[in-house]
Design a protein around this motif. Structure first.
Motif, short mmCIF file in Angstrom:
data_model
loop_
_atom_site.label_atom_id
_atom_site.label_comp_id
_atom_site.label_asym_id
_atom_site.label_seq_id
_atom_site.Cartn_x
_atom_site.Cartn_y
_atom_site.Cartn_z
N GLY A 35 2.71 11.46 3.48
CA GLY A 35 3.50 11.17 2.30
C GLY A 35 4.06 9.79 2.17
N GLY A 36 3.85 8.88 3.10
CA GLY A 36 4.35 7.53 2.87
C GLY A 36 4.93 6.87 4.09
N ASP A 37 5.14 5.56 3.99
CA ASP A 37 5.67 4.74 5.07
C ASP A 37 4.84 4.90 6.34
N MET A 38 3.60 4.44 6.23
CA MET A 38 2.66 4.47 7.36
C MET A 38 2.95 3.37 8.37
N THR A 39 3.37 2.22 7.90
CA THR A 39 3.36 1.03 8.74
C THR A 39 4.70 0.80 9.43
N GLY A 40 4.65 0.01 10.51
CA GLY A 40 5.83 -0.24 11.33
C GLY A 40 6.71 -1.35 10.80
N ASP A 104 5.81 -14.20 9.18
CA ASP A 104 5.45 -13.15 8.23
C ASP A 104 3.94 -12.97 8.14
N ALA A 105 3.21 -14.07 8.11
CA ALA A 105 1.75 -13.99 8.02
C ALA A 105 1.17 -13.32 9.26
N PHE A 106 1.71 -13.66 10.42
CA PHE A 106 1.25 -13.03 11.66
C PHE A 106 1.57 -11.54 11.66
N PHE A 107 2.77 -11.18 11.25
CA PHE A 107 3.19 -9.77 11.18
C PHE A 107 2.24 -8.99 10.27
N ASN A 108 1.93 -9.56 9.10
CA ASN A 108 1.03 -8.88 8.17
C ASN A 108 -0.35 -8.67 8.77
N ARG A 109 -0.83 -9.65 9.53
CA ARG A 109 -2.14 -9.49 10.18
C ARG A 109 -2.10 -8.38 11.22
N GLN A 110 -1.00 -8.26 11.91
CA GLN A 110 -0.88 -7.18 12.90
C GLN A 110 -0.89 -5.81 12.22
N ILE A 112 -2.26 -5.02 9.34
CA ILE A 112 -3.60 -4.75 8.82
C ILE A 112 -4.56 -4.36 9.95
N ALA A 113 -4.48 -5.07 11.07
CA ALA A 113 -5.37 -4.77 12.19
C ALA A 113 -5.15 -3.35 12.71
N VAL A 114 -3.88 -2.94 12.82
CA VAL A 114 -3.60 -1.59 13.31
C VAL A 114 -4.05 -0.55 12.30
N LEU A 115 -3.82 -0.80 11.02
CA LEU A 115 -4.23 0.18 10.02
C LEU A 115 -5.74 0.31 9.97
N GLU A 116 -6.47 -0.78 10.12
CA GLU A 116 -7.93 -0.69 10.17
C GLU A 116 -8.37 0.15 11.37
N LYS A 117 -7.69 -0.01 12.48
CA LYS A 117 -7.97 0.81 13.66
C LYS A 117 -7.70 2.28 13.36
N TRP A 118 -6.61 2.55 12.66
CA TRP A 118 -6.27 3.93 12.30
C TRP A 118 -7.32 4.54 11.38
N MET A 119 -7.82 3.77 10.43
CA MET A 119 -8.85 4.30 9.53
C MET A 119 -10.13 4.62 10.30
N GLN A 120 -10.46 3.79 11.29
CA GLN A 120 -11.63 4.09 12.11
C GLN A 120 -11.40 5.34 12.93
N ASP A 147 -5.98 -1.34 -0.24
CA ASP A 147 -7.42 -1.60 -0.22
C ASP A 147 -8.05 -1.17 1.10
N ILE A 148 -7.29 -1.25 2.19
CA ILE A 148 -7.82 -0.81 3.48
C ILE A 148 -8.05 0.69 3.46
N VAL A 149 -7.12 1.43 2.89
CA VAL A 149 -7.29 2.89 2.80
C VAL A 149 -8.44 3.22 1.86
N ARG A 150 -8.55 2.50 0.76
CA ARG A 150 -9.63 2.77 -0.21
C ARG A 150 -11.01 2.64 0.42
N ARG A 151 -11.15 1.77 1.39
CA ARG A 151 -12.45 1.57 2.01
C ARG A 151 -12.84 2.68 2.97
N SER A 152 -11.90 3.54 3.30
CA SER A 152 -12.18 4.62 4.24
C SER A 152 -13.09 5.67 3.61
#
Length: 314
Positions: A35-40, A104-110, A112-120, A147-152
């Motif tokens: 239901g929401g708030d997936m990310t850390g 902030d840019a580094f945090f966002n990359r982290q 995204i990387a974890v969420l892509e791992k979760w989708m896999q 967009d990461i979720v949409r690609r799953s």
């Protein structure tokens, strides 16, 4: 009959994501809904020292890590609590402290990387199964994760859609909330949130077979009681003073349309069940920092509506 498992607010906890994916088989659920708030919410630097060891601080406790096994063990512990560990140097930490945009840019990359791992991981766990999985990012989730979720192939982004759950049941979802003190990614003033919700609802939708999956709970429902804070965001009365912080727009939509079921999160401390007219409303709460997945199993019967429900902890 359709059996649905619902959980929410895992905030980057990898162990809770794994438990969520496993919950389908464990509870024999046909549909999984997050239901929401997936990310850390935080980074945890693991800083290399001159002698080859690493130093890190987690929840005000300092760790000195002497070998690779100890570093990997702490990385797992950090990830289980919903934070993002990263190995670094004192020089890089100093750069981040002096340049907020770089941090902030580094945090966002982290994230995204974890969420892509979760989708896999979802692809691996759900491949070959008829079980369906829906995710609706919440107010704390940046918009770019959609967009990461949409690609799953096996996880469906539910935001704004009327999703078919089977047996004639449909689900409407939004992770947007009313305005919070933290200026999060997906929040709106109540009139705008009300318009957004109304715009999602088809005129001919059968509310007797509809589930509202709205991240924010309805105002004054006892599913929205959070510790009161002052103007500096500090807890009042050591967190013992509770106030209703849910959405009037969500409450009004439920009372107007009377869906069979409404599912909520957002307020971790307000685990419970409420009735708003004919609608059964559920907030399973969240204990992600302990690696505990709280949820709800609901059985939807095409003729009887809600056959039964159970709040779960595991």
């Amino acid at each position: 009959m359709t059996r649905l498992f619902f959980a929410t607010d895992i905030h980057g906890s990898e162990i809770c994501w794994r438990k969520f994916l496993n919950a389908g088989a464990f509870y024999k659920a046909d549909v999984l809904v997050l239901g929401g708030d997936m990310t850390g919410k935080a980074l945890v630097p693991i800083i290399e020292q001159a002698d080859g060891s690493f130093r890190a601080t987690l929840l005000q406790q300092e760790f000195i890590l002497r070998n690779e096994d100890e570093v990997q063990d702490l990385e797992r512990r950090v990830g289980s609590r919903g934070y993002y560990p990263f190995r670094t140097t004192a020089t890089q930490v100093a750069e981040f402290e002096s340049d907020g945009a770089k941090l902030d840019a580094f945090f966002n990359r982290q994230i995204i990387a974890v969420l892509e791992k979760w989708m896999q991981l979802a692809e691996d766990r759900l491949n070959g199964s008829a079980r369906r999985c829906f995710v609706c990012p919440g107010n704390d989730d940046m918009l770019t994760i959609d967009d990461i979720v949409r690609r799953s192939q096996h996880v469906q982004l539910a935001e704004g859609d009327a999703a078919a759950l089977g047996e004639g049941f449909s689900m409407l979802s939004t992770g947007w909330s009313n305005v919070t003190p933290w200026n999060t990614f997906r929040e709106l003033p109540e009139p705008e949130l009300a318009a957004k919700i109304e715009g999602m609802i088809p005129a001919d939708m059968d509310m007797g077979h509809t589930v509202f999956n709205f991240h924010c709970p309805p105002y004054g429902s006892n599913l929205d009681e959070a510790p009161e804070i002052d103007a500096d965001l500090n807890l009042k009365d050591a967190g013992r003073s509770l106030v209703a912080v849910g959405s009037t727009a969500v409450r009004d939509a439920i009372l107007k349309h009377q869906p069979l079921l409404s599912l909520h999160g957002h307020i971790h401390e307000s685990k419970g069940v409420a009735r708003l007219g004919r609608t059964l409303s559920i907030n399973p709460g969240s204990a992600y920092e302990q690696g505990v997945l709280q949820g709800a199993v609901i059985e939807l019967d095409p003729r009887k509506g809600i056959r039964n429900y159970t709040l779960t902890t595991g």
